[in-house]
Design a protein around this motif. Structure first.
Motif, PDB file in Angstrom:
ATOM      1  N   ASP A  88     -14.030 -10.404   0.164  1.00 59.20           N
ATOM      2  CA  ASP A  88     -13.041  -9.386   0.496  1.00 59.20           C
ATOM      3  C   ASP A  88     -13.282  -8.924   1.926  1.00 59.20           C
ATOM      4  O   ASP A  88     -14.318  -9.231   2.532  1.00 59.20           O
ATOM      5  N   ASP A 137      -3.756  -6.783   5.708  1.00 61.42           N
ATOM      6  CA  ASP A 137      -4.453  -7.371   4.566  1.00 61.42           C
ATOM      7  C   ASP A 137      -3.657  -8.622   4.167  1.00 61.42           C
ATOM      8  O   ASP A 137      -2.416  -8.560   4.057  1.00 61.42           O
ATOM      9  N   PHE A 175       0.817  -1.214   0.000  1.00 58.59           N
ATOM     10  CA  PHE A 175       0.000   0.000   0.000  1.00 58.59           C
ATOM     11  C   PHE A 175       0.852   1.265   0.000  1.00 58.59           C
ATOM     12  O   PHE A 175       0.316   2.375  -0.010  1.00 58.59           O
ATOM     13  N   HIS A 181      -4.136 -11.861   1.668  1.00 58.46           N
ATOM     14  CA  HIS A 181      -4.980 -12.553   0.684  1.00 58.46           C
ATOM     15  C   HIS A 181      -4.331 -13.815   0.116  1.00 58.46           C
ATOM     16  O   HIS A 181      -3.124 -13.830  -0.176  1.00 58.46           O
ATOM     17  N   HIS A 221      -2.452  -7.972  -4.525  1.00 58.96           N
ATOM     18  CA  HIS A 221      -1.742  -7.256  -3.461  1.00 58.96           C
ATOM     19  C   HIS A 221      -1.810  -8.060  -2.172  1.00 58.96           C
ATOM     20  O   HIS A 221      -2.709  -8.879  -1.985  1.00 58.96           O
TER      21      HIS A 221
END
Ligand code: VGL
Ligand code: ZN
Length: 215
Positions: free
Chosen positions: A124, A57, A24, A59, A92
């Motif tokens: 998400d 975050d 980010f 993922h 990301h």
């Protein structure tokens, strides 16, 4: 009653530092413009808080929010999923990848918990409290309640996604919720920042001047 300058010292307040991860930051896969400006501010504010939680975050490679999971679609396009609209992102914060690491300039050694979110392939999760279906909890609310937290302060990235969604959910959980907007930066896609400010105001989220936290 503790004044604003003492809030961080309170046992019942927590600072939630949102997603200060390599991807980010400038040069990252989903870089938030000027995101690096948040780092020294986050360090300074966090140093004044007894209780700090970090969000990350996190993922899987086939995550539903990635444009690469939807052939023919491009990043920053919106699609409709079972739980509602979803903006598609560049890949990301892949689990355990260098981009998912916290910035090397983040200096919050006393952070007590790390909440990882977005780890279900099919949902998400902008919010640190609920995934984007608005029903799958991350466990953060229970953690904060068990620790006797009443006031939640937030800063980090991005204002209009993970910060705003986390703040709205914190307020809905009944926490007195404050966003330190000067220590956040936005992505701002298709009016998302204006929408985020409206959603936060509607949920009763207050804006906390940075100076109040640092004095
Ligand atoms: C975020 C988009 C996708 C955020 C996370 O941290 O605001 N934004 N994943
Ligand atoms: Zn994400």
């Amino acid at each position: 009653m503790a004044g604003p300058s003492l809030i961080g010292a309170s046992d019942s307040a927590v600072l939630v530092v949102v997603d200060l991860q390599v991807d980010f930051l400038p040069g990252g896969a989903l870089a938030v413009p000027f995101g690096d400006e948040v780092l020294p501010l986050a360090n300074q504010v966090a140093a004044r808080f007894k209780n700090v939680v970090l969000t990350q975050d996190w993922h899987p490679a086939d995550h539903v929010s990635f444009a690469s999971s939807h052939p023919g679609k491009a990043a920053f396009e919106a699609i409709e999923l079972a739980y509602g609209p979803q903006i598609l992102w560049p890949d990301h914060c892949l689990q355990d990848s260098p981009g998912a690491r916290f910035s090397a300039h983040l200096d919050v050694p006393h952070a007590q918990a790390i909440i990882r979110k977005g780890h279900h392939s099919t949902i998400d999760s902008y919010s640190a409290f609920y995934e984007a279906d608005r029903t799958t909890p991350t466990g953060l609310a229970g953690y904060l309640r068990e620790r006797g937290i009443e006031q939640v302060y937030l800063l980090g990235l991005a204002t209009d996604f993970c910060v705003a969604w986390s703040a709205v959910d914190a307020a809905r959980h009944g926490f007195s919720t404050h966003v330190i907007d000067e220590a956040c930066r936005a992505i701002d896609v298709d009016g998302s920042l204006a929408q985020a400010y409206a959603d936060m105001a509607g949920a009763g989220v207050l804006m906390a001047p940075l100076a109040d936290l640092l004095s």
